[in-house]
Design a protein around this motif. Structure first.
Motif, short mmCIF file in Angstrom:
data_model
loop_
_atom_site.label_atom_id
_atom_site.label_comp_id
_atom_site.label_asym_id
_atom_site.label_seq_id
_atom_site.Cartn_x
_atom_site.Cartn_y
_atom_site.Cartn_z
N SER A 10 3.29 -1.59 -6.61
CA SER A 10 4.10 -1.81 -5.42
C SER A 10 3.33 -2.66 -4.41
O SER A 10 2.12 -2.54 -4.28
N GLN A 11 4.07 -3.48 -3.68
CA GLN A 11 3.44 -4.29 -2.65
C GLN A 11 3.43 -3.49 -1.35
O GLN A 11 4.46 -3.01 -0.90
N GLY A 12 2.24 -3.35 -0.76
CA GLY A 12 2.10 -2.60 0.47
C GLY A 12 2.53 -3.39 1.69
O GLY A 12 2.89 -4.57 1.59
N LYS A 20 0.98 3.11 -7.47
CA LYS A 20 1.54 4.35 -6.96
C LYS A 20 1.98 5.21 -8.14
O LYS A 20 2.18 4.71 -9.24
N PRO A 27 0.70 6.91 -3.08
CA PRO A 27 -0.48 6.08 -3.34
C PRO A 27 -1.42 6.75 -4.33
O PRO A 27 -1.52 7.98 -4.37
N ASN A 92 4.69 5.71 1.86
CA ASN A 92 4.07 4.59 2.57
C ASN A 92 3.06 5.05 3.60
O ASN A 92 2.86 4.39 4.63
N GLN A 144 -6.18 -0.41 -6.43
CA GLN A 144 -5.56 -1.71 -6.40
C GLN A 144 -5.94 -2.47 -7.65
O GLN A 144 -7.04 -2.30 -8.18
#
Length: 145
Positions: A10-12, A20, A27, A92, A144
């Motif tokens: 997923s793009q933060g 995730k 996370p 998030n 990441q």
């Protein structure tokens, strides 16, 4: 980029990609300082740092491998580093970043663990466990690619 079905990419908010859990989208973390290929997070620890569980039929994929824990469960690992979520996180909102693996040995966390049914030694032994934990400095960092 390959990853197991228990994981999502997923793009933060800042634009960086992070892994995730799936389907919860929590996370994921690895611990800087934890030995590669082996989890140091025991039963009490996993109440706070739940593992990303692998099933017996799962197979390694890409950088993702599977480690067998001391309790017999299988856990996903990224580049041979066991992967966890954190009990206070929301999709998030990563609150575990920078926390020590053994932070839960303080009085507040001790009360939390007791409330969810994790039986620890009497509170007087918490201080002794905290001293031991200081020697095991494993700090959570976001996973990441």
């Amino acid at each position: 980029m390959s990853y197991p079905g228990a994981v999502a990419l997923s793009q933060g908010a800042a634009g960086a990609w992070i892994y995730k859990s799936f389907p919860q989208l929590l996370p994921l973390y690895v611990f800087k300082g934890e030995p590669a290929g082996r989890s140091s997070c025991n039963r009490d620890c996993t109440a706070v740092w739940p593992i990303i569980r692998a099933e017996k039929n799962d197979k390694p994929v890409g950088f993702w491998t599977i480690v067998k824990r001391d309790d017999g469960r299988l856990q996903w690992a990224y580049k041979n580093r066991p992967v966890y979520t954190y009990f206070e996180d929301r999709p998030n909102d990563a609150k575990g970043v920078g926390k020590n693996m053994d932070w839960y040995l303080d009085e507040r966390a001790y009360a939390y663990l007791a409330s969810v049914g994790v039986e620890l030694s009497p509170p007087s032994s918490v201080a002794a466990k905290t001293e031991k934990a200081k020697k095991n400095q494993a700090t959570a960092e976001l996973l990441q690619p």
